[in-house]
Design a protein around this motif. Structure first.
Motif, PDB file in Angstrom:
ATOM      1  N   CYS A 162      58.876 -28.511  26.980  1.00 46.47           N
ATOM      2  CA  CYS A 162      58.771 -29.207  25.687  1.00 46.47           C
ATOM      3  C   CYS A 162      58.255 -30.625  25.861  1.00 46.47           C
ATOM      4  O   CYS A 162      57.446 -31.110  25.061  1.00 46.47           O
ATOM      5  N   ALA A 163      58.721 -31.315  26.903  1.00 49.11           N
ATOM      6  CA  ALA A 163      58.248 -32.676  27.157  1.00 49.11           C
ATOM      7  C   ALA A 163      56.753 -32.685  27.461  1.00 49.11           C
ATOM      8  O   ALA A 163      56.014 -33.576  27.014  1.00 49.11           O
ATOM      9  N   LEU A 168      51.174 -33.700  25.604  1.00 49.80           N
ATOM     10  CA  LEU A 168      49.802 -33.238  25.403  1.00 49.80           C
ATOM     11  C   LEU A 168      49.384 -33.322  23.938  1.00 49.80           C
ATOM     12  O   LEU A 168      48.322 -33.865  23.614  1.00 49.80           O
ATOM     13  N   VAL A 169      50.219 -32.809  23.051  1.00 53.58           N
ATOM     14  CA  VAL A 169      49.852 -32.685  21.640  1.00 53.58           C
ATOM     15  C   VAL A 169      49.863 -34.014  20.893  1.00 53.58           C
ATOM     16  O   VAL A 169      49.025 -34.249  20.016  1.00 53.58           O
ATOM     17  N   VAL A 282      45.330 -29.497  33.682  1.00 53.26           N
ATOM     18  CA  VAL A 282      46.496 -29.517  34.561  1.00 53.26           C
ATOM     19  C   VAL A 282      47.773 -29.432  33.737  1.00 53.26           C
ATOM     20  O   VAL A 282      48.734 -28.755  34.105  1.00 53.26           O
ATOM     21  N   LEU A 283      47.764 -30.109  32.601  1.00 55.21           N
ATOM     22  CA  LEU A 283      48.928 -30.079  31.718  1.00 55.21           C
ATOM     23  C   LEU A 283      49.195 -28.666  31.198  1.00 55.21           C
ATOM     24  O   LEU A 283      50.345 -28.207  31.184  1.00 55.21           O
ATOM     25  N   TRP A 284      48.148 -27.996  30.745  1.00 56.11           N
ATOM     26  CA  TRP A 284      48.336 -26.642  30.241  1.00 56.11           C
ATOM     27  C   TRP A 284      48.818 -25.711  31.344  1.00 56.11           C
ATOM     28  O   TRP A 284      49.636 -24.811  31.119  1.00 56.11           O
ATOM     29  N   PHE A 285      48.305 -25.926  32.547  1.00 54.81           N
ATOM     30  CA  PHE A 285      48.773 -25.144  33.692  1.00 54.81           C
ATOM     31  C   PHE A 285      50.249 -25.439  33.957  1.00 54.81           C
ATOM     32  O   PHE A 285      51.043 -24.529  34.221  1.00 54.81           O
ATOM     33  N   GLY A 286      50.619 -26.719  33.872  1.00 54.34           N
ATOM     34  CA  GLY A 286      52.012 -27.104  34.062  1.00 54.34           C
ATOM     35  C   GLY A 286      52.921 -26.489  33.017  1.00 54.34           C
ATOM     36  O   GLY A 286      54.039 -26.060  33.323  1.00 54.34           O
TER      37      GLY A 286
END
Length: 425
Positions: A162-163, A168-169, A282-286
């Protein structure tokens, strides 16, 4: 309705304990692994190779400090019978230093400040974990340790997820603009520092409000208590060879925890440097990794008590070694995503079941001291994994070769773990 019959909402100690995992998991997920670590390596440092090396050195240095402080602080807390107050103190230090990461701009002039703030935050986070984990045996029955530990890890991964999504959003690639941020000075990335600080501070409150410690035989912090704590710790260390199962487990964890910590600390950096993934990718992968790891942790909450925590860790480590070996060999971004997500499924069970194993082996009245040793086992050589990776990466000018060193640590830990015996409930 009769006001006298109104019942004030109350969170159970078990839920409050798990909520702390939700709260503090934003730090390793957003700061250490996927956002700030990647930002530091690619934007603050001169280049990604130097950045990976510096980040590894910071992790190694903070690991040495944790290895020294963790067991001692745990032993002192056991003497004082005040684990929550120490958890609060180190949580506050972590929250403040994390919030200050906002000031680290994308320029090599800010390298030293960025590393100093990160080391302070990381040490406080890890030492705080000693006191948090030591509360586990006191909030549930011995037969339910595996289930609650698994739920805690699962909720922690959900919190990290969630964090990451919020980062990202709303900040990094905002779909909804809630505050004006200058991308030229990386404000949209640096803001994750104060965001994680607020997240941690807000969601950690249930633990302090709804978990009570025993108040009998409490002592005040002083020279005598510190001396007692140090003496007790030294006595434990000298007699550790007599507790063969505990010693073998801690030795195994020295290696496999070092490998896992290094793997995750450099996961985002590796994805960006080797596969050319941008920060948002990288964020989406995370995010996807956290979903996979969280599901794995929830699965272990159901099976740990049935197949045993030791078997759970062995299966998880064996799978991680196999998948990690493939990840340092492949060149396809599609395969990287696929294998990375499969690997994530096994990470949660290894971490949750390891905490359960320590809870089984620990004496309740010395829980903080024992979990201090648990932290020691995860940090005593924590400088070694990042240091070896950083050295090999620089020597071969290759992140692939550097990441391959992680496999050695995982394999040694797995071999030692097979010799550990868990006592009956």
């Amino acid at each position: 309705m009769d006001s006298n019959k109104l019942v004030r909402p109350r969170i159970t100690p078990q839920v409050a304990w798990c909520m702390f995992d939700w709260a503090n998991s934003a730090f390793p997920t957003v700061i250490v692994t996927f956002v700030f670590g990647t930002y530091f390596a690619t934007s603050v440092a001169s280049n990604s190779v130097e950045g990976a090396s510096l980040w590894g050195s910071a992790l190694a240095f903070s690991g040495v400090i944790v290895a020294i402080l963790g067991p001692l602080m745990g032993s002192i807390a056991d003497r004082m019978m005040r684990r929550k107050i120490w958890l609060a103190a180190f949580s506050i230090i972590c929250i403040i230093s994390t919030g200050c990461l906002w000031f680290v701009k994308p320029d090599p002039d800010w390298i030293i400040m960025g590393l100093m703030l990160f080391v302070i935050a990381n040490v406080a986070f890890e030492v705080g974990g000693v006191f948090y984990n030591s509360l586990l045996p006191g909030v549930t029955s011995r037969s339910n340790l595996g289930r609650l530990s698994g739920w805690g890890w699962g909720l922690g991964y959900a919190g990290g997820l969630c964090a990451l999504l919020v980062s990202l959003v709303f900040f990094i690639q905002p779909l909804v603009s809630i505050v004006e941020l200058n991308k030229q000075t990386a404000e949209n990335v640096r803001v994750v520092g104060p965001f994680v600080a607020i997240w941690f501070g807000l969601f950690c409150l249930p633990l302090f409000l709804f978990i009570k410690e025993k108040t009998c035989n409490r002592k005040r912090l002083g020279v005598s208590v510190i001396g007692e704590g140090l003496a007790a710790l030294l006595k434990t260390l000298r007699g550790l060879h007599l507790q063969k199962n505990l010693m073998k487990f801690l030795a195994a964890r020295v290696f496999y925890c070092d490998g896992l910590n290094t793997l995750f600390a450099f996961g985002g950096i590796y994805a960006a440097g080797t596969f050319g993934m941008k920060l948002d990718e990288v964020l989406w992968f995370g995010i996807a990794m956290n979903v996979a790891a969280g599901l794995g942790a929830l699965v272990v909450s159901a099976v740990d008590n049935k197949i045993g925590s030791k078997i759970t860790v062995i299966i998880g480590l064996a799978a991680i070694i196999l998948i990690a070996a493939l990840l340092v060999w492949i060149s396809s971004l599609y395969l990287f995503w696929t294998l990375g997500l499969i690997l994530g499924i096994f990470v949660g069970p290894v971490q949750a079941a390891s905490r359960t194993m320590m809870a089984y082996l620990a004496e309740p009245e010395r829980a903080a001291e024992m979990f201090g040793l648990f932290a020691l086992s995860g940090k005593i050589t924590s400088f070694l994994g990042p240091a070896v990776l950083a050295f090999v990466t620089l020597s071969f000018d290759s992140q692939r070769v550097g990441m391959a060193t992680i496999l050695i640590f995982l394999l040694v830990g797995l071999v030692i773990l097979t010799r550990v015996k868990i006592p009956d409930l």
